[in-house]
Design an enzyme around this catalytic site. Structure first.
Site, mmCIF file in Angstrom:
data_model
loop_
_atom_site.group_PDB
_atom_site.id
_atom_site.type_symbol
_atom_site.label_atom_id
_atom_site.label_comp_id
_atom_site.label_asym_id
_atom_site.label_seq_id
_atom_site.Cartn_x
_atom_site.Cartn_y
_atom_site.Cartn_z
ATOM 1 N N SER A 16 -9.047 -13.197 -10.629
ATOM 2 C CA SER A 16 -8.631 -12.387 -9.484
ATOM 3 C C SER A 16 -8.713 -10.911 -9.906
ATOM 4 C CB SER A 16 -7.212 -12.767 -9.061
ATOM 5 O OG SER A 16 -6.353 -12.623 -10.162
ATOM 6 N N GLU A 144 -13.582 -10.855 3.859
ATOM 7 C CA GLU A 144 -13.222 -11.034 2.452
ATOM 8 C C GLU A 144 -12.286 -12.232 2.344
ATOM 9 O OE1 GLU A 144 -10.966 -7.665 0.971
ATOM 10 O OE2 GLU A 144 -10.323 -8.822 -0.773
ATOM 11 N N ILE A 152 -7.091 -24.396 -4.924
ATOM 12 C CA ILE A 152 -6.900 -25.447 -3.923
ATOM 13 C C ILE A 152 -6.707 -24.835 -2.536
ATOM 14 C CG2 ILE A 152 -5.269 -27.222 -3.103
ATOM 15 C CD1 ILE A 152 -4.899 -28.039 -6.009
ATOM 16 N N THR A 194 -20.034 -16.598 -14.817
ATOM 17 C CA THR A 194 -20.688 -16.416 -13.513
ATOM 18 C C THR A 194 -21.437 -17.695 -13.128
ATOM 19 O OG1 THR A 194 -20.887 -14.058 -13.826
ATOM 20 C CG2 THR A 194 -22.458 -15.049 -12.313
ATOM 21 N N GLN A 195 -22.152 -18.249 -14.083
ATOM 22 C CA GLN A 195 -22.888 -19.493 -13.787
ATOM 23 C C GLN A 195 -21.923 -20.585 -13.310
ATOM 24 O OE1 GLN A 195 -25.625 -20.830 -16.881
ATOM 25 N NE2 GLN A 195 -25.627 -18.782 -17.767
ATOM 26 N N GLY A 357 11.461 1.960 1.779
ATOM 27 C CA GLY A 357 12.046 0.808 1.090
ATOM 28 C C GLY A 357 13.105 0.130 1.940
ATOM 29 N N CYS A 384 10.285 7.273 5.928
ATOM 30 C CA CYS A 384 11.048 6.128 6.432
ATOM 31 C C CYS A 384 12.415 6.065 5.756
ATOM 32 C CB CYS A 384 10.230 4.854 6.278
ATOM 33 S SG CYS A 384 10.747 3.606 7.466
ATOM 34 N N ARG A 465 13.884 -0.976 10.971
ATOM 35 C CA ARG A 465 14.892 -1.452 11.942
ATOM 36 C C ARG A 465 15.919 -0.368 12.239
ATOM 37 N NH1 ARG A 465 14.036 -6.903 11.885
ATOM 38 N NH2 ARG A 465 13.216 -7.632 9.903
ATOM 39 N N HIS A 510 5.376 6.179 8.989
ATOM 40 C CA HIS A 510 4.633 6.138 7.721
ATOM 41 C C HIS A 510 3.308 6.888 7.860
ATOM 42 C CE1 HIS A 510 6.971 2.941 5.596
ATOM 43 N NE2 HIS A 510 7.363 2.692 6.843
ATOM 44 N N GLU A 512 1.343 7.795 5.620
ATOM 45 C CA GLU A 512 0.345 7.358 4.620
ATOM 46 C C GLU A 512 -0.646 6.339 5.185
ATOM 47 O OE1 GLU A 512 3.542 6.581 4.686
ATOM 48 O OE2 GLU A 512 3.974 4.608 3.823
HETATM 49 N N1 GLN Z 1 15.176 0.033 5.441
HETATM 50 C C1 GLN Z 1 14.862 0.935 6.482
HETATM 51 C C2 GLN Z 1 14.803 0.304 7.868
HETATM 52 O O1 GLN Z 1 14.589 -0.880 8.014
HETATM 53 C C3 GLN Z 1 13.574 1.682 6.164
HETATM 54 C C4 GLN Z 1 12.339 0.863 6.130
HETATM 55 C C5 GLN Z 1 11.161 1.542 5.505
HETATM 56 O O2 GLN Z 1 11.304 2.432 4.677
HETATM 57 N N2 GLN Z 1 9.986 1.070 5.816
HETATM 58 O O3 GLN Z 1 14.976 1.005 8.823
#
Ligand code: GLN
Length: 551
Positions: A16, A144, A152, A194-195, A357, A384, A465, A510, A512
């Site tokens: 992998s 992909e 499996i 590879t083979q 997070g 966030c 949330r 977000h 990003e």
């Molecule tokens: N824990 C937070 C929420 O649920 C922020 C979530 C996050 O950073 N994506 O609102």
């Protein structure tokens, strides 16, 4: 409408982590550069319905699409390379396949038949692959297949590929990514793995058309000839994929190997349209020749696995190139930060980002890092959870509510400055139930966010949330924290800033996820620019101090 798309499957062998996602995205980029319409899809053989419920330590970041799909991080690469949004249909898991088949069975759609892996599961896989090609939106659908051939759990996918090759021989192609290891003791590149991996595919009835060989050393002609002969592929279909300095070099390396030409030739598609990769090349030029370096601290709780913050790291690469600056990320574990080591750990940084997070682990370190950035006028971007922590920090240390908190961390708190969204209160299922996908936001003129975006109306992707509790809005505004981005439909606060600070912006969405090579994200570009300015200011101060000392 007849399905005129060509289907290219990318499988992986030997081990992998060979980079199927980057190879798929690079091929897509080359085809796109010739004017073709291309999309990339990932089939993940795990039983989770989507990666939304997975801990980032499992498979890295969960990427979110405009239409609110929680997907594999490879979709981020697809978007960053192609500059085209993906959707729910671009990520399919075994969980999703089974969920759909079982729903059909419960509805009675199978008319009393015994429901089996073949044909029902494989039919569902083929349906999910062909959904993308059926609307005549794409000339090529690159699919992909996650995992390694022989696992499996990926067997039904390989069987679906075999069937598609049988049903659409002219429109289906298989690219197999494999490893050619170098044994330093023997001083040789070895073709046997590879083979074997091609033999394994053959056992399942699939003869790959093209082999992409991941290698640390150039493949000499003799090795290419050997692989071609033993694996029944044409010599020009043995493509070398040598380790690259950056993932953004891979399309150029694949171009040198004529990967796209071989693909077009095998699918009988005219390859006369030249490639236009000027924009890509100019990005690479800027990315590889930075004029300065800035150090940005990325404070998060999953920093041991950098893939957990993949899109953030890539957004910095894009924004760095835009600013002709190298962004050096200092990965800081939020659990390791405390009042005693804070100064030592964060001093010298040119910017601080507090990452997204879930849950309370590492929150105190994040809050301390934000306080440090705020009090020392260091450029700050909160994303966030990073925004939620910025609001808590301000509530505690500026508004003076020492117990200010999010109800995510303390259900009953006298100052719930971050609280659960009303529509979230009755939800008990964890999967796919957050506020997900793209939502509009109105940016206020005169703010740092407006300066970055250059427009009032934006759309950004969400995955959370909890939210800013508008009951406290006036108090925050009066104390100097400005809500500079508001959802026009719900009134939810999406961006906060501190106007008296040099660059302090935190967003509930977000950014990003929307940064691409062709379109670096404005907030990241603005943040890196502010960090660069701060860096230069510090250097010139230092220089003049040294000069004074010399005199
Ligand atoms: N824990 C937070 C929420 O649920 C922020 C979530 C996050 O950073 N994506 O609102």
């Amino acid at each position: 409408m007849p399905d005129s798309a060509k289907y290219i499957f990318v499988t992986g062998g030997v081990t992998s982590s060979l980079g199927k996602g980057i190879i798929s995205a690079s091929l897509a980029k080359l085809l796109q550069s010739r004017g073709f319409r291309v999309t990339i899809q990932k089939l993940d053989p795990y039983i989770n319905v989507d990666p939304g419920t997975l801990n980032p330590y499992e498979h890295g970041e969960c990427f979110v699409t405009d239409d609110g799909a929680e997907t594999d991080l490879d979709l981020g690469h697809y978007e960053r390379f192609l500059n085209r949004p993906t959707s729910q249909a671009n990520n399919v898991t075994t969980g999703k396949i089974y969920q759909s088949v079982i729903q059909k069975e419960r509805r009675g759609d199978y008319l009393g038949k015994t429901v089996q892996i073949i044909p029902h599961i494989t039919d569902e896989i083929k349906r999910c692959v062909q959904i993308l090609g059926s609307k005549n939106d794409y000339d090529f659908v690159i699919t992909e297949i996650g995992g390694t051939v022989g696992d499996i759990e990926s067997l039904p996918y390989i069987e679906a590929v075999r069937q598609m090759l049988w049903e659409k021989p002219k429109d289906t192609l298989v690219v197999h990514l494999t490893l050619v290891p170098y044994l330093s003791a023997a001083g040789e590149l070895k073709t046997k793995p590879t083979q074997h991996s091609v033999k394994q595919l053959l056992e399942f009835g699939v003869q790959p058309h093209i082999l992409v060989c991941r290698t640390e050393h150039e493949l000499p002609v003799s090795v290419r000839t050997k692989i071609a002969r033993f694996c029944n592929v044409a010599q020009n279909a043995v493509i070398e994929s040598i380790d690259a300095e950056t993932i953004y070099d891979v399309p150029m390396l694949m171009m040198e190997e004529k990967f796209d030409e071989v693909v077009l030739e095998k699918l009988g598609v005219d390859a006369s349209q030249p490639r236009d990769l000027d924009k890509w090349k100019s990005f690479l030029e800027r990315y590889k020749n930075p004029k300065t370096t800035v150090n940005i601290g990325l404070v998060g709780k999953y920093v041991e696995l950098k893939d957990s913050y993949k899109s953030i790291a890539e957004a910095f690469n894009h924004a760095g190139a835009e600013n002709e600056t190298r962004v050096e990320l200092d990965w800081i574990h939020s659990e390791d930060l405390n009042k005693d080591n804070l100064k030592e750990r964060l001093t010298g940084l040119d910017g601080i980002l507090v990452a997204p997070g879930f849950g309370s682990r590492g929150i105190d370190g994040k809050i301390e890092a934000i306080r440090f950035a705020r009090e020392n006028n260091i450029p700050f971007l909160g994303i966030c959870l990073g925004m939620q922590c910025a609001v808590i920090e301000y509530g505690r240390n500026v508004l003076g509510h020492s117990t200010a908190n999010s109800t995510e961390f303390k259900e009953y708190t006298p100052f719930p400055v971050i609280s659960l969204m009303a529509e979230q209160k009755s939800i008990t299922n964890m999967g796919g139930t957050m506020r997900l996908g793209s939502f509009p936001c109105e940016v206020s003129q005169g703010s740092k966010a407006y300066e970055a975006y250059g427009t009032e109306s934006i759309d950004e992707r969400h995955r959370h949330r909890f939210e800013f509790n508008n009951e406290f809005l006036t108090e925050y505004k009066e104390a100097g924290m400005r809500p500079s981005g508001i959802n026009p439909d719900s009134g939810l606060v999406e961006i906060v800033e501190i106007p008296s600070h040099r660059w302090f912006v935190a967003c509930q969405f977000h950014p990003e996820y929307k940064s691409t090579v062709a379109n670096p994200h404005p907030l990241f570009v603005g943040f890196v620019a502010a960090s660069k300015e701060y860096h230069e200011e510090k250097s010139s101060k230092k220089q003049s101090k040294e000069k004074v000392a010399e005199e």
